[in-house]
Design a protein around this motif. Structure first.
Motif, PDB file in Angstrom:
ATOM      1  N   VAL A 135     -13.909  -2.797  11.089  1.00  0.00           N
ATOM      2  CA  VAL A 135     -13.013  -2.869  10.117  1.00  0.00           C
ATOM      3  C   VAL A 135     -13.415  -3.274   8.989  1.00  0.00           C
ATOM      4  O   VAL A 135     -13.983  -4.646   8.952  1.00  0.00           O
ATOM      5  N   ARG A 136     -13.261  -2.651   7.920  1.00  0.00           N
ATOM      6  CA  ARG A 136     -13.819  -2.869   6.495  1.00  0.00           C
ATOM      7  C   ARG A 136     -12.979  -3.241   5.484  1.00  0.00           C
ATOM      8  O   ARG A 136     -13.060  -3.845   4.369  1.00  0.00           O
ATOM      9  N   THR A 137     -11.576  -2.576   5.818  1.00  0.00           N
ATOM     10  CA  THR A 137     -10.570  -2.643   4.738  1.00  0.00           C
ATOM     11  C   THR A 137      -9.135  -3.095   5.443  1.00  0.00           C
ATOM     12  O   THR A 137      -8.933  -2.849   6.643  1.00  0.00           O
ATOM     13  N   THR A 138      -8.290  -3.401   4.736  1.00  0.00           N
ATOM     14  CA  THR A 138      -7.024  -3.897   5.261  1.00  0.00           C
ATOM     15  C   THR A 138      -6.067  -2.624   5.921  1.00  0.00           C
ATOM     16  O   THR A 138      -5.514  -2.486   6.935  1.00  0.00           O
ATOM     17  N   SER A 139      -6.314  -1.481   5.380  1.00  0.00           N
ATOM     18  CA  SER A 139      -6.084  -0.214   5.597  1.00  0.00           C
ATOM     19  C   SER A 139      -6.389   0.279   7.023  1.00  0.00           C
ATOM     20  O   SER A 139      -5.740   0.790   7.874  1.00  0.00           O
ATOM     21  N   GLU A 140      -7.818  -0.077   7.305  1.00  0.00           N
ATOM     22  CA  GLU A 140      -8.213   0.146   8.549  1.00  0.00           C
ATOM     23  C   GLU A 140      -7.730  -0.854   9.835  1.00  0.00           C
ATOM     24  O   GLU A 140      -7.719  -0.206  10.814  1.00  0.00           O
ATOM     25  N   LEU A 141      -7.426  -2.061   9.502  1.00  0.00           N
ATOM     26  CA  LEU A 141      -7.010  -3.008  10.304  1.00  0.00           C
ATOM     27  C   LEU A 141      -5.551  -2.649  10.667  1.00  0.00           C
ATOM     28  O   LEU A 141      -5.025  -2.467  11.827  1.00  0.00           O
ATOM     29  N   ILE A 142      -4.713  -2.061   9.434  1.00  0.00           N
ATOM     30  CA  ILE A 142      -3.539  -1.562   9.796  1.00  0.00           C
ATOM     31  C   ILE A 142      -3.370  -0.411  10.705  1.00  0.00           C
ATOM     32  O   ILE A 142      -2.553  -0.243  11.607  1.00  0.00           O
ATOM     33  N   GLU A 143      -4.297   0.527  10.312  1.00  0.00           N
ATOM     34  CA  GLU A 143      -4.307   1.830  11.387  1.00  0.00           C
ATOM     35  C   GLU A 143      -4.663   1.375  12.630  1.00  0.00           C
ATOM     36  O   GLU A 143      -4.051   1.914  13.572  1.00  0.00           O
ATOM     37  N   ARG A 144      -5.529   0.521  12.921  1.00  0.00           N
ATOM     38  CA  ARG A 144      -6.084   0.033  14.317  1.00  0.00           C
ATOM     39  C   ARG A 144      -4.651  -0.427  15.096  1.00  0.00           C
ATOM     40  O   ARG A 144      -4.532  -0.237  16.129  1.00  0.00           O
ATOM     41  N   VAL A 145      -3.990  -1.458  14.399  1.00  0.00           N
ATOM     42  CA  VAL A 145      -2.723  -2.033  14.752  1.00  0.00           C
ATOM     43  C   VAL A 145      -1.795  -1.080  15.249  1.00  0.00           C
ATOM     44  O   VAL A 145      -1.187  -1.154  16.067  1.00  0.00           O
ATOM     45  N   GLU A 176      -2.065   2.167  15.873  1.00  0.00           N
ATOM     46  CA  GLU A 176      -2.387   3.032  16.932  1.00  0.00           C
ATOM     47  C   GLU A 176      -2.354   2.338  18.409  1.00  0.00           C
ATOM     48  O   GLU A 176      -1.813   2.862  19.212  1.00  0.00           O
ATOM     49  N   ARG A 177      -3.145   1.193  18.300  1.00  0.00           N
ATOM     50  CA  ARG A 177      -3.096   0.464  19.818  1.00  0.00           C
ATOM     51  C   ARG A 177      -1.841  -0.154  19.965  1.00  0.00           C
ATOM     52  O   ARG A 177      -1.580  -0.150  21.296  1.00  0.00           O
ATOM     53  N   TYR A 178      -0.820  -0.476  19.261  1.00  0.00           N
ATOM     54  CA  TYR A 178       0.518  -0.872  19.558  1.00  0.00           C
ATOM     55  C   TYR A 178       1.759   0.051  19.483  1.00  0.00           C
ATOM     56  O   TYR A 178       3.006  -0.392  19.749  1.00  0.00           O
ATOM     57  N   SER A 179       1.075   1.080  18.973  1.00  0.00           N
ATOM     58  CA  SER A 179       2.377   2.137  18.900  1.00  0.00           C
ATOM     59  C   SER A 179       3.308   1.849  17.916  1.00  0.00           C
ATOM     60  O   SER A 179       4.699   2.035  18.127  1.00  0.00           O
ATOM     61  N   LEU A 180       3.148   1.125  16.705  1.00  0.00           N
ATOM     62  CA  LEU A 180       4.035   0.434  15.865  1.00  0.00           C
ATOM     63  C   LEU A 180       4.159   1.656  14.886  1.00  0.00           C
ATOM     64  O   LEU A 180       3.317   2.397  14.398  1.00  0.00           O
ATOM     65  N   SER A 181       5.209   1.649  14.057  1.00  0.00           N
ATOM     66  CA  SER A 181       5.473   2.218  12.794  1.00  0.00           C
ATOM     67  C   SER A 181       4.451   1.775  11.733  1.00  0.00           C
ATOM     68  O   SER A 181       4.057   0.676  11.850  1.00  0.00           O
ATOM     69  N   HIS A 182       4.349   2.763  10.897  1.00  0.00           N
ATOM     70  CA  HIS A 182       3.234   1.961   9.786  1.00  0.00           C
ATOM     71  C   HIS A 182       3.723   0.853   9.161  1.00  0.00           C
ATOM     72  O   HIS A 182       3.149  -0.074   8.768  1.00  0.00           O
ATOM     73  N   GLU A 183       5.221   0.940   8.849  1.00  0.00           N
ATOM     74  CA  GLU A 183       5.538  -0.144   8.170  1.00  0.00           C
ATOM     75  C   GLU A 183       5.641  -1.476   8.759  1.00  0.00           C
ATOM     76  O   GLU A 183       5.198  -2.534   8.368  1.00  0.00           O
ATOM     77  N   GLN A 184       5.655  -1.531  10.223  1.00  0.00           N
ATOM     78  CA  GLN A 184       5.669  -2.434  10.978  1.00  0.00           C
ATOM     79  C   GLN A 184       4.274  -3.110  11.070  1.00  0.00           C
ATOM     80  O   GLN A 184       4.079  -4.462  10.945  1.00  0.00           O
ATOM     81  N   ALA A 185       3.337  -2.226  11.104  1.00  0.00           N
ATOM     82  CA  ALA A 185       1.965  -2.552  11.308  1.00  0.00           C
ATOM     83  C   ALA A 185       1.559  -3.210   9.875  1.00  0.00           C
ATOM     84  O   ALA A 185       0.814  -4.143   9.999  1.00  0.00           O
ATOM     85  N   ILE A 186       2.050  -2.692   8.569  1.00  0.00           N
ATOM     86  CA  ILE A 186       1.852  -3.418   7.547  1.00  0.00           C
ATOM     87  C   ILE A 186       2.207  -4.760   7.356  1.00  0.00           C
ATOM     88  O   ILE A 186       1.673  -5.539   7.005  1.00  0.00           O
ATOM     89  N   ARG A 187       3.378  -5.000   7.958  1.00  0.00           N
ATOM     90  CA  ARG A 187       4.182  -6.214   7.917  1.00  0.00           C
ATOM     91  C   ARG A 187       3.162  -7.205   8.724  1.00  0.00           C
ATOM     92  O   ARG A 187       3.095  -8.226   8.441  1.00  0.00           O
ATOM     93  N   ASP A 188       2.875  -6.786  10.105  1.00  0.00           N
ATOM     94  CA  ASP A 188       2.195  -7.680  10.884  1.00  0.00           C
ATOM     95  C   ASP A 188       0.865  -8.020  10.310  1.00  0.00           C
ATOM     96  O   ASP A 188       0.486  -9.077  10.459  1.00  0.00           O
ATOM     97  N   VAL A 189       0.285  -7.145   9.613  1.00  0.00           N
ATOM     98  CA  VAL A 189      -1.141  -7.317   9.340  1.00  0.00           C
ATOM     99  C   VAL A 189      -1.018  -8.463   7.830  1.00  0.00           C
ATOM    100  O   VAL A 189      -1.819  -9.434   7.940  1.00  0.00           O
ATOM    101  N   GLU A 190       0.106  -7.975   7.035  1.00  0.00           N
ATOM    102  CA  GLU A 190       0.305  -8.895   6.073  1.00  0.00           C
ATOM    103  C   GLU A 190       0.668 -10.605   6.235  1.00  0.00           C
ATOM    104  O   GLU A 190      -0.096 -11.348   5.904  1.00  0.00           O
ATOM    105  N   PHE A 191       1.487 -10.684   7.460  1.00  0.00           N
ATOM    106  CA  PHE A 191       1.727 -11.910   7.889  1.00  0.00           C
ATOM    107  C   PHE A 191       0.428 -12.612   8.412  1.00  0.00           C
ATOM    108  O   PHE A 191       0.196 -13.624   8.066  1.00  0.00           O
ATOM    109  N   TRP A 192      -0.491 -11.859   9.090  1.00  0.00           N
ATOM    110  CA  TRP A 192      -1.569 -12.339   9.732  1.00  0.00           C
ATOM    111  C   TRP A 192      -2.513 -12.945   8.494  1.00  0.00           C
ATOM    112  O   TRP A 192      -3.053 -13.949   8.727  1.00  0.00           O
TER     113      TRP A 192
END
Length: 72
Positions: free
Chosen positions: A38-48, A50-66
């Motif tokens: 993972v090199r970018t925030t976008s890549e981390l969001i994408e991985r989260v 995909e692996r957790y079957s989250l909506s894009h918006e939810q993945a963004i929120r989760d990574v942002e909070f982290w």
């Protein structure tokens, strides 16, 4: 806006080892190998997303909070 700048090893692509461990503790389904590339925030969001079957918006929120939690 948030970013992974503080968690990047600029001599090596991907997250620093402590960031990989922290992300892996948060997202147990992600392997160290998946996170090490993972090199970018976008890549981390994408991985989260995909692996957790989250909506894009939810993945963004989760990574942002982290990321924000780690910058305290």
């Amino acid at each position: 806006m948030f970013d992974l700048e503080h968690y990047q090893d600029h001599g090596d692509p991907g997250l620093m080892p402590f960031a990989v461990q922290g992300a892996q503790a948060t997202w147990l389904r992600l392997t160290a190998a998946e996170l090490s590339g993972v090199r970018t925030t976008s890549e981390l969001i994408e991985r989260v997303e995909e692996r957790y079957s989250l909506s894009h918006e939810q993945a963004i929120r989760d990574v942002e909070f982290w990321v924000l939690d780690k910058q305290l």
